[in-house]
Write an enzyme that holds these catalytic residues in place. Sequence first.
Site, PDB file in Angstrom:
ATOM      1  N   GLY A 213     -55.169 -22.031 -69.295  1.00 19.30           N
ATOM      2  CA  GLY A 213     -55.828 -21.609 -68.056  1.00 19.30           C
ATOM      3  C   GLY A 213     -54.826 -20.987 -67.116  1.00 19.30           C
ATOM      4  O   GLY A 213     -53.708 -20.659 -67.515  1.00 19.30           O
ATOM      5  N   ASN A 214     -55.205 -20.802 -65.882  1.00 19.48           N
ATOM      6  CA  ASN A 214     -54.256 -20.323 -64.869  1.00 19.48           C
ATOM      7  C   ASN A 214     -54.606 -20.948 -63.530  1.00 19.48           C
ATOM      8  O   ASN A 214     -55.585 -21.674 -63.418  1.00 19.48           O
ATOM      9  CB  ASN A 214     -54.252 -18.786 -64.812  1.00 19.48           C
ATOM     10  N   ARG A 215     -53.790 -20.685 -62.528  1.00 13.51           N
ATOM     11  CA  ARG A 215     -53.899 -21.416 -61.266  1.00 13.51           C
ATOM     12  C   ARG A 215     -54.892 -20.825 -60.269  1.00 13.51           C
ATOM     13  O   ARG A 215     -54.931 -21.234 -59.127  1.00 13.51           O
ATOM     14  CB  ARG A 215     -52.523 -21.476 -60.582  1.00 13.51           C
TER      15      ARG A 215
END
Length: 413
Positions: A213-215
């Site tokens: 995922g990412n932030r």
Amino acid sequence: MLKAKKILVGISGGISVYKMCTVVRLLKKSGAQVRVLMTQSATQFVTPLTFSTLSQEEAVVSLWPSDAHSSTDLGTKHIELGLWADAMVIAPATANIIAKLATGIADDVITSAVLALRCPLLISPAMDVDMYLNVVTQKNLALLSGRGYFILPPEEGELASGLVGTGRLPEPEKIVAFVEDVLNKTPRDLSGKKILVTAGPTHEPIDPVRFIGNRSSGKMGFALANAAALRGGEVTLIAGPVALETPKNVNRINVETAEEMKRAVLAHSKKSDAVIMAAAVADYTPAHPASQKIKKAKLSQSGFTLELKETADILKELSTQKNGALLIGFALETNDAIKNATEKLRSKNLDFIILNSAHDEGAAFGSDTNVVTIIGKDGTTERLPKMPKFDVATEILNRAGRRLAASSKKERK
Ligand code: CTP
């Protein structure tokens, strides 16, 4: 700005109700039409007659018709007024009414009107300092703010309890300026326009319990969806996995992966007048996601290499579709920001690209503020100062609205 605007003023019970006489007077003086709704507790401080006189319209206090036998007074005033208003402001908003708004209780004229409201809602809390700082009140306010309502924070000073702290209702001029500011940010220029917004990260499965995922917090995309809906747009929000409240009057579609996001966007883009891709879509996804959980023992024997494959570039696909929709992308850059973002604008054939520079203070992941540069197809490059994400959304939609108004869908083809 307020001339001929229809302002619904909701007054709940607190000592600062007296200041609302001046608020109503100032609104009237600026040319606004004003209707007042009061809770029973508010009438303990100032009588409805005072507000009826100041607003030149009967203040509404009860959900029930004054004459149960009259067919013209159906007791639905709170609904009619909710639909009538260009903006509603609740001031003072007590801890009690804030809690009711947060949970959807509608047992008085104000909370009932709010549930049927289609215009911006402004909330000006005022109460004792401990009530204001109480974790429940703070949570409720955060929830209401996440729902897309505008909160004017109370001020510090002497309180009715004799304590000194945060909880005072701001001065009337400040409340009126707040109403003006919100109306300024919410012109109805997107009425009848279909706006598609994406937000948040995507999660690419490695196995049933793990993902890449990412932030991205999704806050920028949600602010855009909220702002577009408040401007009258028919908004579809395609959201990756985020824990954010759906803004009012927004049709939300939840997705997990880049592939799901692509399918959802392509299914809706053909009907859209504008597509705003604020989502942080994964560029790569595991090539062979495991159907069972990958065991540690198996991993440590042979090491672990994850094979990735490229995802489809959604914006690029959209730009080849040529359905005439205005296309707006985002770019997060760490170096050669303007050059890289301009290159993305060209390669994805966008109308605007919104550049976030990872180094800017106030533009961090999850932050409520952002610092952006808006680059247009025509070469214009405008760097905006740090501002709340709703205001960034407003700046983007101001430009999008002007473009949509200037060129019909056909001409843009
Ligand atoms: N985007 C997209 N589909 C993808 C990846 C990104 O539509 N598979 C969109 C994003 O929503 C954003 C824009 O493209 O609006 C730019 O995304 P970004 O990741 O910054 O650019 P990339 O083209 O992926 O380039 P790079 O990662 O090399 O910076």
